[in-house]
Design an enzyme around this catalytic site. Structure first.
Site, mmCIF file in Angstrom:
data_model
loop_
_atom_site.group_PDB
_atom_site.id
_atom_site.type_symbol
_atom_site.label_atom_id
_atom_site.label_comp_id
_atom_site.label_asym_id
_atom_site.label_seq_id
_atom_site.Cartn_x
_atom_site.Cartn_y
_atom_site.Cartn_z
ATOM 1 N N GLU A 61 0.799 -1.246 -0.065
ATOM 2 C CA GLU A 61 -0.032 0.092 0.086
ATOM 3 C C GLU A 61 0.887 1.405 0.013
ATOM 4 O OE1 GLU A 61 -3.080 -0.023 -0.590
ATOM 5 O OE2 GLU A 61 -3.213 -2.181 -0.203
ATOM 6 N N CYS A 76 -2.270 9.702 1.885
ATOM 7 C CA CYS A 76 -1.821 9.117 0.928
ATOM 8 C C CYS A 76 -2.945 9.404 -0.246
ATOM 9 C CB CYS A 76 -1.589 7.753 0.937
ATOM 10 S SG CYS A 76 -2.849 6.635 1.499
#
Length: 456
Positions: A209, A250
């Site tokens: 991720e 993010c």
């Protein structure tokens, strides 16, 4: 002194081989202990998060403490169903075809610093629920939260099945030299490549991720706005997503794509909203975090030179503070457009329409998130069909990652694998096929069809 990682992994593997994590009752008891850990130490986590990035109390509760509590509760209510074998149709009558959910073994979870509790522990929940033993590596860049996790986990969870190791780059490098059965990493693309390379030695399945630092600008999250929207609502939604954790998310909107006319309306409304939320001196607002390190402050300050700051633009390095900023007159090849921002700076790129916006996005790597603000359903569908992205939210930001019934993950340079809800459980489970033949009176008829040997 660094721990002996070989012994840490051996201890974890011995615990897995004992078979106790295969018991659903054991897993559920450990999940309940996790819930107890979060509930009894909620204030300590809020203080640790404040120490690491001066995270506001409400953000610390909603995005960190409440997020992990809700995730554990969600899993506990569904674990029996998830772990049960799935019976599927068989091609041969009377046979039984099953899919069994089997834990991989020893899992390594490497957390990130921007949400150091949630992004470390949510993968752990799924790994534990699936029956793995877990070695937890919190981010050293959020030392207060990492220390608290390391202190509390042994007091609430099985000390052999679930271990925490702390340390920096050298410790992580040494840890990755060990053999794991699954690796789950959240962080920068740069380190993600190192994790992936280390996993190749033993062909270890890995989820990456990627979100957090520079070297990942090619997978930034674009945000398109057209003139069919209510700017009062849209500006608030975009700025909320951009300023949460002071932009250190993010999936925060990285840049806006809009026409010159829409740009002018957005800037005017953004000024009003930021003044309403944070006052004339936003640095004194209790609702804004701080940048995590001096190095990241220096990086963000360098981006201020990439365009004209029509809102904000001030900073104070000693306070690790960068003001909420909107940049115009930005070129596509500038640093602020080629490196992931991970801060409260929002550049605007002008396009005439959605066609130009799609072309601009597709010339770059696939984004982790895509945001589309338009009331035109045809435009929405065009984006969905033509732009590949990790996830999409239409007419808002961030919200797609908060739905446990949908997977979250990247595509291409933005990562591999997925998690959240049942997808986390499935990520840490090997789905083993099992066909059971049935012995009954039909066996004689079956034998009649088998070829027979000629007598010699």
């Amino acid at each position: 002194m660094s721990p002996n990682f070989k012994k840490v992994v051996e201890r974890s593997r011995s615990a897995f081989n004992s078979g106790r994590t295969l018991s659903l009752e054991f897993r559920k008891q450990q999940m309940k202990q996790l819930l107890k850990l979060y509930e009894e130490n909620q204030q300590d986590f809020i203080e640790a998060l404040k120490s690491d990035v001066r995270k506001p109390k409400m953000e610390a509760f909603v995005f960190e403490v409440n997020a992990v509590k809700s995730d554990v509760t969600y899993i506990l209510r569904r674990l029996d169903k998830w772990a049960a074998p799935d019976q599927v149709p068989s091609q041969i009558p009377l046979d039984k075809s099953l899919i069994l959910k089997e834990p991989y073994g020893v899992a390594l979870v490497i957390g990130a610093w921007n949400f150091p509790l949630q992004l470390t522990m949510v993968p752990v929940h799924g790994a534990l629920a699936a029956g793995n033993t877990v070695i937890i590596k919190p981010s050293e860049t959020a030392p207060a939260t990492a220390s608290l996790i390391a202190k509390l986990v042994p007091h609430y969870l099985d000390k052999e099945c679930y271990q925490v190791v702390c340390g920096g780059v050298s410790e992580t490098t040494a840890l990755l030299q060990q053999r794991f059965d699954y690796i789950f990493y959240t962080g920068s693309t740069h380190v993600g490549r190192i994790v992936r390379e280390a996993s190749n030695k033993y062909l270890t399945p890995t989820t990456l991720e990627m979100g957090g630092k520079r070297w990942a600008g090619h997978r930034r999250s674009p945000c398109y706005i057209d003139n069919t929207i209510n700017m009062d609502l849209v500006a608030r939604r975009i700025l909320w997503g951009k300023m949460t954790n002071l932009g250190q998310i993010c999936v925060a909107p990285d840049y806006l794509l809009c026409s010159k006319a829409v740009q002018g309306v957005f800037i005017a409304k953004a000024r009003e909203v930021l003044l309403e939320w944070y006052g004339k001196e936003p640095q004194k607002s209790p609702d804004l975090s701080r940048i995590v390190t001096d190095r990241h402050v220096d990086r963000l300050v360098s981006y201020l030179e990439c365009g004209k700051a029509v809102i904000g633009g001030r900073f104070e390095k000693a306070d690790r503070w960068v003001e909420p900023t909107v940049l115009v007159n930005v070129t596509a090849d500038s640093k602020v457009m080629t490196e992931e921002i991970f801060g409260p700076i929002l550049p605007i790129i002008n396009v005439e329409n959605h066609v130009e916006a799609i072309e601009f996005i597709k010339r770059r790597e696939k984004p982790l998130a895509l945001y589309i603000f338009t009331q035109e359903e045809e435009v929405q569908q065009t984006f969905l069909k033509q732009v590949s992205a990790g996830g999409v939210t239409i007419n808002d930001v961030l919200l797609h990652i908060g739905n446990n019934t949908m997977p979250f993950g990247g595509v291409g340079e933005s990562g591999m694998g997925m998690y959240h809800g049942k997808y986390t459980f499935d990520t840490f489970s090997h789905h083993k096929s099992c066909l059971v033949r049935t012995y009954n009176s039909l066996i004689e008829k079956e034998i009649a069809f088998l070829p027979t040997r000629r007598r010699r």
